[in-house]
Write a protein that holds these residues in place. Structure first.
Motif, PDB file in Angstrom:
ATOM      1  N   ASP A 192       0.834  -1.213   0.000  1.00  0.00           N
ATOM      2  CA  ASP A 192       0.000   0.000   0.000  1.00  0.00           C
ATOM      3  C   ASP A 192       0.864   1.257   0.000  1.00  0.00           C
ATOM      4  OD1 ASP A 192      -2.211  -1.628   0.055  1.00  0.00           O
ATOM      5  OD2 ASP A 192      -2.553  -1.417   2.218  1.00  0.00           O
ATOM      6  N   LEU A 193       1.947   1.229   0.778  1.00  0.00           N
ATOM      7  CA  LEU A 193       2.831   2.389   0.853  1.00  0.00           C
ATOM      8  C   LEU A 193       3.520   2.642  -0.484  1.00  0.00           C
ATOM      9  CD1 LEU A 193       3.479   4.316   3.154  1.00  0.00           C
ATOM     10  CD2 LEU A 193       5.526   2.958   3.641  1.00  0.00           C
ATOM     11  N   ALA A 194       3.932   1.560  -1.146  1.00  0.00           N
ATOM     12  CA  ALA A 194       4.554   1.697  -2.468  1.00  0.00           C
ATOM     13  C   ALA A 194       3.580   2.293  -3.472  1.00  0.00           C
ATOM     14  CB  ALA A 194       5.072   0.345  -2.944  1.00  0.00           C
ATOM     15  N   ALA A 195       2.343   1.801  -3.474  1.00  0.00           N
ATOM     16  CA  ALA A 195       1.332   2.313  -4.404  1.00  0.00           C
ATOM     17  C   ALA A 195       1.046   3.795  -4.138  1.00  0.00           C
ATOM     18  CB  ALA A 195       0.059   1.494  -4.269  1.00  0.00           C
ATOM     19  N   ALA A 196       0.983   4.193  -2.861  1.00  0.00           N
ATOM     20  CA  ALA A 196       0.715   5.576  -2.519  1.00  0.00           C
ATOM     21  C   ALA A 196       1.861   6.488  -2.955  1.00  0.00           C
ATOM     22  CB  ALA A 196       0.464   5.714  -1.011  1.00  0.00           C
ATOM     23  N   ALA A 197       3.101   6.023  -2.756  1.00  0.00           N
ATOM     24  CA  ALA A 197       4.267   6.818  -3.154  1.00  0.00           C
ATOM     25  C   ALA A 197       4.321   6.999  -4.661  1.00  0.00           C
ATOM     26  CB  ALA A 197       5.540   6.157  -2.639  1.00  0.00           C
ATOM     27  N   VAL A 198       4.066   5.933  -5.396  1.00  0.00           N
ATOM     28  CA  VAL A 198       4.065   6.004  -6.862  1.00  0.00           C
ATOM     29  C   VAL A 198       2.971   6.941  -7.344  1.00  0.00           C
ATOM     30  CG1 VAL A 198       3.676   4.699  -8.980  1.00  0.00           C
ATOM     31  CG2 VAL A 198       5.166   3.762  -7.201  1.00  0.00           C
ATOM     32  N   ALA A 199       1.787   6.849  -6.738  1.00  0.00           N
ATOM     33  CA  ALA A 199       0.680   7.723  -7.121  1.00  0.00           C
ATOM     34  C   ALA A 199       1.037   9.189  -6.893  1.00  0.00           C
ATOM     35  CB  ALA A 199      -0.577   7.345  -6.346  1.00  0.00           C
ATOM     36  N   ALA A 200       1.708   9.472  -5.768  1.00  0.00           N
ATOM     37  CA  ALA A 200       2.094  10.848  -5.467  1.00  0.00           C
ATOM     38  C   ALA A 200       3.158  11.348  -6.444  1.00  0.00           C
ATOM     39  CB  ALA A 200       2.613  10.934  -4.039  1.00  0.00           C
ATOM     40  N   LEU A 201       4.087  10.487  -6.814  1.00  0.00           N
ATOM     41  CA  LEU A 201       5.163  10.882  -7.733  1.00  0.00           C
ATOM     42  C   LEU A 201       4.656  11.088  -9.150  1.00  0.00           C
ATOM     43  CD1 LEU A 201       8.022   8.522  -6.497  1.00  0.00           C
ATOM     44  CD2 LEU A 201       8.002  11.025  -6.365  1.00  0.00           C
ATOM     45  N   THR A 202       3.643  10.348  -9.539  1.00  0.00           N
ATOM     46  CA  THR A 202       3.176  10.416 -10.921  1.00  0.00           C
ATOM     47  C   THR A 202       1.963  11.338 -11.112  1.00  0.00           C
ATOM     48  OG1 THR A 202       1.833   8.425 -10.528  1.00  0.00           O
ATOM     49  CG2 THR A 202       4.028   8.108 -11.474  1.00  0.00           C
TER      50      THR A 202
END
Length: 203
Positions: A192-202
């Motif tokens: 979940d943390l990885a998905a949230a970080a990627v979403a924020a970066l993109t």
């Protein structure tokens, strides 16, 4: 006086202390054991020496204090380099970095030492600089590589800030494991943390 033949090993000057490598490694191992057992605040040179099976003098010959000893160990650890993920995708790289970071931050040494060193760093600029060079710079290099490769694949736009990426990826994990000290991560937390970080970066 006739000089010794070429290639003859030189003797250490009379009275010079010869630091045995096996003793140095025994002391380093004892530091990790002592930190895991009692934490940085209660750690003492006496306790380290006792665990290593040496006298206090052997420790003081190598390090002037317990803080300089721990900083030396952190520097040596950082010199090994944090492995840069190479999964072929931004999400995979972010998830792999979180896995490595979670493993490191849940280590009993890291969980005891890092908060104490940050307190010391607030009072001593030289300690702050050592922490920065040992803990932060290596992670910044990994984040820069993740961003660079993601840009090359078209997953991130040109000009993406690696420092912001590092904050978004590792910041929440550091808060939970080091500040809140909740090491019991629920199933799927890192995903979940990885998905949230990627979403924020993109975004």
């Amino acid at each position: 006086m006739t000089p010794p033949p070429p290639g003859t090993p030189r003797r250490a000057p009379a009275g010079a202390a010869v630091l045995r490598a096996d003793v140095t490694e025994a002391i380093r191992a004892a530091v990790f054991e002592e930190l895991a057992a009692v934490g940085f605040a209660r750690m003492s040179i006496e306790g380290i020496a006792r665990r290593a099976g040496v006298g206090k003098t052997a420790v003081y010959r190598r390090w002037k204090s317990k803080l300089s000893l721990v900083l030396d160990l952190l520097t040596a650890f950082a010199a090994q380099g944090l492995p840069a993920p190479a999964t072929g995708s931004l999400c995979g790289d972010v998830r792999a970095l979180l896995e490595v970071a979670a493993h490191a931050l849940r280590h009993p040494v890291a969980s005891q030492v890092i908060p104490d060193l940050l307190v010391e760093a607030a009072r001593h600029p030289e300690i702050a600089e050592t922490i920065r060079s040992t803990l932060l710079d290596s992670q910044q290099g990994v984040a820069a590589q993740i961003v660079r490769e993601a840009v090359a694949r078209g997953e991130l736009p040109e000009g993406t800030d690696p420092d912001r990426a590092l904050d978004l990826i590792v910041g929440p994990l550091y808060w939970r494991l080091v500040v809140v000290r909740d090491t019991d991560l629920p199933a799927g937390y890192l995903d979940d943390l990885a998905a949230a970080a990627v979403a924020a970066l993109t975004s």
